[in-house]
Design an enzyme around this catalytic site. Sequence first.
Site, PDB file in Angstrom:
ATOM      1  N   SER A   7       0.636  -1.530   0.072  1.00 46.50           N
ATOM      2  CA  SER A   7      -0.210  -0.265   0.353  1.00 46.50           C
ATOM      3  C   SER A   7       0.774   0.639  -0.325  1.00 46.50           C
ATOM      4  CB  SER A   7      -0.560   0.076   1.216  1.00 46.50           C
ATOM      5  OG  SER A   7      -1.639   0.966   1.294  1.00 46.50           O
ATOM      6  N   TYR A  27      -2.553  -1.138   9.859  1.00 39.57           N
ATOM      7  CA  TYR A  27      -1.991  -1.009   8.358  1.00 39.57           C
ATOM      8  C   TYR A  27      -0.722  -1.632   7.665  1.00 39.57           C
ATOM      9  CZ  TYR A  27      -4.473  -1.204   3.641  1.00 39.57           C
ATOM     10  OH  TYR A  27      -4.391  -1.643   2.387  1.00 39.57           O
TER      11      TYR A  27
END
Length: 278
Positions: free
Chosen positions: A146, A160
């Site tokens: 990401s 995350y």
Amino acid sequence: MAARRVGEGCTALVTGASAGLGAAFARSLAKRGFGLILTARRAERLEALAGEIRRDFGSAVTVLPADLADPEAPAILVAAIEAQGLSVDMLVNNAGYGIPEIFERTDWAAQRDLIQVMVTSVAELCHRLLPAMLARKRGWIVNVASLAVFAPPVPGSTLYAGVKAFDVRFSEFLAAEVAGRGVHVLATCPGFTRTEFHQAAGMTQATDTIPGWQWQQADVVAEEAVAAVLAGRGPVLVNGTVNRAGALLLKYLPGFVIRALAERHPLAKRARFDAVEK
């Protein structure tokens, strides 16, 4: 005579394939001639996608539902693949999700499952499938990371960025380990992508304030990543020109500027509001 497609005679395993980026990866690979093994929790969604791909691309598709939050799932999944006489030439570790809640208020079981899905199962599937790729001197691994790895830290989804940073560094070191042995490894780092991700995580109220030019379409992200790994590029790809420019800029900005940007981010504002309200 039609030109031979690069994926003909090869099979790709795509995790988290029931929607969003996973489904986009499946279509991109089918277009290139790959046979597919699709896995996710939602069997009915997988079967619908499998039917679409068989119809549109004529690809062989095997559906093997699994919940990668179960520590036994990777071993069971690989055993099921072997039992059907299949081998995996490309692994796309796409399964993942976010937990928008503040870390201290989240049950540890939820955080533990996130680590299992996005760290442990990623590494285990690579570990179980890599030896056969190396023996064949042919294989590709895509680990979906990401842009959050490079972004300013904001409250919420605390683990995350950490697990995605693992995916990036793991991919870099694994790529170095298998260099010159016929296997290519790529960590692909999309930014904001039009999928069900933010809706499933309950983040749409915050992401609705993000300008349209910051968003990418899932099929564009998947196409770029598949093209890159098949061409042997990597080991890290930041998807999209805007995101690449942003990641490069953040690398050289002073810390106080990055902190100021983080304070003004819509996701940070929403997380602080939620923390006060609760």
